[in-house]
Structure formats: C-alpha cells, structure tokens
Design a protein around this motif. Structure first.
Motif, PDB file in Angstrom:
ATOM      1  N   GLY A   1      -0.393  19.763  -7.837  1.00 26.66           N
ATOM      2  CA  GLY A   1      -1.849  19.651  -7.926  1.00 26.66           C
ATOM      3  C   GLY A   1      -2.344  18.298  -8.420  1.00 26.66           C
ATOM      4  N   ARG A   2      -1.432  17.451  -8.906  1.00 21.97           N
ATOM      5  CA  ARG A   2      -1.881  16.136  -9.367  1.00 21.97           C
ATOM      6  C   ARG A   2      -2.363  15.293  -8.183  1.00 21.97           C
ATOM      7  NH1 ARG A   2       2.822  14.103 -13.263  1.00 21.97           N
ATOM      8  NH2 ARG A   2       4.019  15.158 -11.665  1.00 21.97           N
ATOM      9  N   VAL A   3      -3.362  14.470  -8.449  1.00 27.74           N
ATOM     10  CA  VAL A   3      -3.946  13.638  -7.386  1.00 27.74           C
ATOM     11  C   VAL A   3      -3.832  12.168  -7.787  1.00 27.74           C
ATOM     12  CG1 VAL A   3      -6.122  13.032  -6.226  1.00 27.74           C
ATOM     13  CG2 VAL A   3      -5.509  15.445  -6.570  1.00 27.74           C
ATOM     14  N   VAL A   4      -3.452  11.339  -6.818  1.00 27.99           N
ATOM     15  CA  VAL A   4      -3.333   9.894  -7.048  1.00 27.99           C
ATOM     16  C   VAL A   4      -4.123   9.180  -5.955  1.00 27.99           C
ATOM     17  CG1 VAL A   4      -1.743   7.943  -7.246  1.00 27.99           C
ATOM     18  CG2 VAL A   4      -1.014  10.222  -8.005  1.00 27.99           C
ATOM     19  N   VAL A   5      -4.957   8.235  -6.357  1.00 29.43           N
ATOM     20  CA  VAL A   5      -5.733   7.457  -5.383  1.00 29.43           C
ATOM     21  C   VAL A   5      -5.355   5.985  -5.542  1.00 29.43           C
ATOM     22  CG1 VAL A   5      -8.053   6.735  -4.680  1.00 29.43           C
ATOM     23  CG2 VAL A   5      -7.627   9.115  -5.351  1.00 29.43           C
TER      24      VAL A   5
ATOM     25  N   SER B   1       0.848  -1.210   0.000  1.00 33.93           N
ATOM     26  CA  SER B   1       0.000   0.000   0.000  1.00 33.93           C
ATOM     27  C   SER B   1       0.875   1.249   0.000  1.00 33.93           C
ATOM     28  CB  SER B   1      -0.894   0.033   1.246  1.00 33.93           C
ATOM     29  OG  SER B   1      -1.511  -1.204   1.466  1.00 33.93           O
ATOM     30  N   LEU B   2       1.856   1.272   0.901  1.00 36.26           N
ATOM     31  CA  LEU B   2       2.715   2.452   1.059  1.00 36.26           C
ATOM     32  C   LEU B   2       3.510   2.741  -0.212  1.00 36.26           C
ATOM     33  CD1 LEU B   2       4.170   4.564   2.927  1.00 36.26           C
ATOM     34  CD2 LEU B   2       5.873   2.773   3.345  1.00 36.26           C
ATOM     35  N   THR B   3       4.178   1.710  -0.716  1.00 38.36           N
ATOM     36  CA  THR B   3       5.109   1.961  -1.826  1.00 38.36           C
ATOM     37  C   THR B   3       4.363   2.199  -3.141  1.00 38.36           C
ATOM     38  OG1 THR B   3       5.424  -0.443  -2.073  1.00 38.36           O
ATOM     39  CG2 THR B   3       7.044   0.750  -0.748  1.00 38.36           C
ATOM     40  N   VAL B   4       3.212   1.575  -3.303  1.00 34.34           N
ATOM     41  CA  VAL B   4       2.420   1.862  -4.510  1.00 34.34           C
ATOM     42  C   VAL B   4       1.878   3.289  -4.428  1.00 34.34           C
ATOM     43  CG1 VAL B   4       0.325   1.273  -5.788  1.00 34.34           C
ATOM     44  CG2 VAL B   4       1.843  -0.543  -4.989  1.00 34.34           C
ATOM     45  N   ALA B   5       1.382   3.670  -3.254  1.00 30.05           N
ATOM     46  CA  ALA B   5       0.802   5.014  -3.107  1.00 30.05           C
ATOM     47  C   ALA B   5       1.839   6.100  -3.371  1.00 30.05           C
ATOM     48  CB  ALA B   5       0.211   5.174  -1.713  1.00 30.05           C
TER      49      ALA B   5
ATOM     50  N   VAL C   1      -5.415   5.158   0.012  1.00 28.59           N
ATOM     51  CA  VAL C   1      -4.508   6.294   0.215  1.00 28.59           C
ATOM     52  C   VAL C   1      -4.755   7.303  -0.899  1.00 28.59           C
ATOM     53  CG1 VAL C   1      -2.116   7.084   0.357  1.00 28.59           C
ATOM     54  CG2 VAL C   1      -2.730   4.832   1.271  1.00 28.59           C
ATOM     55  N   GLY C   2      -4.937   8.562  -0.512  1.00 25.45           N
ATOM     56  CA  GLY C   2      -5.011   9.653  -1.486  1.00 25.45           C
ATOM     57  C   GLY C   2      -3.739  10.475  -1.373  1.00 25.45           C
ATOM     58  N   ARG C   3      -3.318  11.009  -2.505  1.00 27.44           N
ATOM     59  CA  ARG C   3      -2.070  11.795  -2.514  1.00 27.44           C
ATOM     60  C   ARG C   3      -2.285  13.021  -3.371  1.00 27.44           C
ATOM     61  NH1 ARG C   3       2.163   9.049  -5.968  1.00 27.44           N
ATOM     62  NH2 ARG C   3       2.501  11.006  -7.048  1.00 27.44           N
TER      63      ARG C   3
ATOM     64  N   ARG D   1      -5.108  -7.047  -6.103  1.00 22.90           N
ATOM     65  CA  ARG D   1      -3.849  -6.358  -6.392  1.00 22.90           C
ATOM     66  C   ARG D   1      -4.120  -4.856  -6.332  1.00 22.90           C
ATOM     67  NH1 ARG D   1      -1.910  -6.840 -12.491  1.00 22.90           N
ATOM     68  NH2 ARG D   1      -0.671  -5.076 -11.773  1.00 22.90           N
ATOM     69  N   PRO D   2      -3.070  -4.044  -6.236  1.00 20.94           N
ATOM     70  CA  PRO D   2      -3.308  -2.604  -6.110  1.00 20.94           C
ATOM     71  C   PRO D   2      -4.012  -2.020  -7.336  1.00 20.94           C
ATOM     72  CG  PRO D   2      -1.024  -3.162  -5.575  1.00 20.94           C
ATOM     73  CD  PRO D   2      -1.638  -4.395  -6.155  1.00 20.94           C
ATOM     74  N   VAL D   3      -4.871  -1.043  -7.068  1.00 18.96           N
ATOM     75  CA  VAL D   3      -5.546  -0.289  -8.127  1.00 18.96           C
ATOM     76  C   VAL D   3      -5.173   1.179  -7.931  1.00 18.96           C
ATOM     77  CG1 VAL D   3      -7.801   0.474  -8.994  1.00 18.96           C
ATOM     78  CG2 VAL D   3      -7.445  -1.929  -8.363  1.00 18.96           C
TER      79      VAL D   3
END
Ligand code: FAD
Length: 274
Positions: A206-210, A126-130, A199-201, A218-220
C-alpha cells in the motif's frame, strides 16, 4: 564527433586494469556506449577507459530483485523476462522509449552511461530512482560503496561520483519491481527530449512513491506509507521543488510549463494508483 585530444583508448577487461587506467586523473574518463561523450567537445580529455570490455553480465535476476550492469545496453531492458509477480514491467519499456533515440542508439547506450551523464532527461535515472535503485560504485583504491541512484545524480550533468569512481551496477529490489506503476511524460517537440517525467508506484503493502524527473535538475522522490490524496501530493511536490532544486530551464521546456505539466501528471498518477 572526433575527440582529437584523446591519445589513449584503453579497453579494460578486469578490475586491476581498470584501477591502473582510471586513477582519478581529470584528463581520463570512462566511456561506455559513447553516445553522449562523443557528442560534445571534451578538450580536457587525453584518455578514455572503455568499460564495455569488462564482460559484465548485462542483467541478472535474483531472489532479491534485478541487477543491471552499468554496461547493460538500454535496449536490452525491453527483452528481460520478468517473474510473474513483478508487475512493474511496463515501466521498463516506457522508460526505454522515453529516451528518444533510434534502435541503433538504444543498442549501444548503456544504463550506467545514462545515469552518469546525469541529464535531467535521463530515462534510466527516472527508471532506477522510481524503483528504489541502489548503485554499486567501485573506487579507484579497490573499495566499493553503495548509494541510491536518487543521491548519485545530483544535478544537470553532475553526480556524486568521486574522481576515479566507476558505477558497476544498479540493484532494483523485488518489492519495488512488484509494484503497480503509472507513468506520464511530455516533451516540447513530438520527438524531443523528456521535459517532464513522473512515475507513481504503489507497492503491494500500500505504500506509494512518486518520482519526478526531467522537469527538475535532479530527481525528486516523495514517499507515503498509505495512499495519499492527489491534491496533497501535488501540493507537496510544488513545495519541495520550489523550496529546493527548482524547476529546470533549458531549450527543452520553460520552468513554468514544466511546473504545470509536473503537477498535472502527479495528480494523474496518484489518482490512477489509489
Ligand atoms: C539521438 C540521441 C538521443 C538521445 N536522447 C537522450 C535522452 O532523451 N535522454 C538522455 O538522458 N540522453 C539522451 N542522449 C544522450 C545519451 O545517448 C544517453 O544519455 C546515453 O544513455 C548515454 O549512455 P552511454 O553508454 O552512451 O554513455 P557514454 O557517452 O559512454 O558516457 C556518458 C557519461 O557517463 C560516464 N560513464 C559512462 N559509464 C560510466 C560508468 N560505468 N561509471 C562512471 N561513469 C560512467 C562517461 O564518462 C560520460 O561522462 C541521446 C543521445 C543521442 C545520440
């Protein structure tokens, strides 16, 4: 538990020894902290190759970001002193604590072991993908390849690692470490494994990653160039998961509950960040 089919335990100290012992034979496996591998029967194994004796620095901070050795104990992440500009520091602690293990387990379980075990509840995944982590993978022929952790973990207890490959490190880029993050997690029991972890980033530009883990096999990961609306992201997550990997189903949570908690958390993290 005792793995009583294992005949050889090799604590390797350099790459040549690692290549000699870990050639890709199906009866050989890498062991790091051993907290997963010794917890389930492994009747096919004859040889364990211990990589914790390789002497890799647990972590290093460079101008490009943070490099985590595969052998870095999970608990060490909470002790890393971040440069002031890296606002994602709370996420490290949140993900370490998401691994519902005692201090004793956190002291030996490794970042690489967690990723390579590839459990949906793998909080280091979770951490490293986020944080856009990229794995450095050592091949048995001496080669090296790099791939995002999001592609390294391919399913429940499945990875993209080929026979004889070893995860050496994960690099987290400075731009992701500088982001503001939002974290949500739930488990069925108070001290249970993560059933849903979102996790939201929001990066400085301004870019957002969820990132969704635990509720999917598996991670999405969904990316937006500009802040999106919470309802748009929730709708896209629902579509992407249901058209693709589906909701995970095991004793830690039913798929419909995981779907509901995921979509709620996705809306919450986007609202928190935008
Ligand atoms: C009380 C308890 C609670 C736990 N809770 C969780 C939880 O909430 N979520 C979760 O995901 N797990 C959990 N686990 C399982 C396990 O502890 C973790 O996944 C842990 O991070 C595994 O790391 P390890 O270093 O002990 O891996 P190991 O057991 O040593 O190895 C795990 C797997 O990864 C492979 N491997 C290890 N390192 C490498 C490498 N560098 N390159 C290639 N392959 C490698 C091994 O061959 C093995 O298949 C828990 C375990 C316990 C005992």
């Amino acid at each position: 538990m005792d793995l009583n089919t294992v005949e050889t335990y090799a604590a390797v100290t350099n790459r040549a020894e690692l290549q000699r012992m870990h050639t890709g034979d199906a009866a050989t496996a890498v062991v790091a902290g051993g907290t997963w591998i010794f917890s389930v029967p492994q009747p096919h194994l004859r040889t364990l190759v211990d990589v914790t004796s390789m002497g890799w620095e647990p972590y290093s901070i460079t101008g490009d970001g943070l490099r985590l050795a595969a052998t870095c104990p999970v608990g060490v992440l909470e002790t890393i002193r971040f440069p002031a500009a890296w606002r994602s520091r709370p996420l490290l602690r949140q993900c370490v604590r998401a691994l519902l293990a005692s201090y004793k387990v956190r002291a030996v379980a490794t970042v690489g072991g967690n990723i390579c075990a590839a459990l949906p509840a793998g909080a280091m995944t979770s951490l490293t993908v986020a944080l856009d982590g990229v794995g450095e993978v050592w091949a048995p022929d001496g080669g090296v390849r790099h791939l995002p952790v999001a592609d390294l973990v391919t399913g429940d207890n499945r990875t993209d690692l080929r026979p004889g490959e070893v995860l050496r490190a994960v690099d987290l880029p400075a731009h992701a470490l500088s982001a503001t993050t939002a974290f949500r997690r739930v488990s069925l029991a108070r001290l249970g494994r993560s059933a849903t972890l979102v996790v939201g980033r929001r990066d400085p530009d301004g870019r957002v990653v969820v990132t969704v883990t635990a509720s999917t096999p598996r991670p999405v990961v969904l990316r937006y160039d500009a802040p999106p609306t919470a309802s748009a992201v929730a709708a896209e997550v629902e579509h992407v998961v249901e058209a693709g990997v589906g909701w995970f189903d095991d004793v830690h949570g039913a798929p419909d509950w995981r779907r509901g908690t995921t979509l709620r958390f996705v809306r919450e993290v986007v609202e928190e960040l935008t």
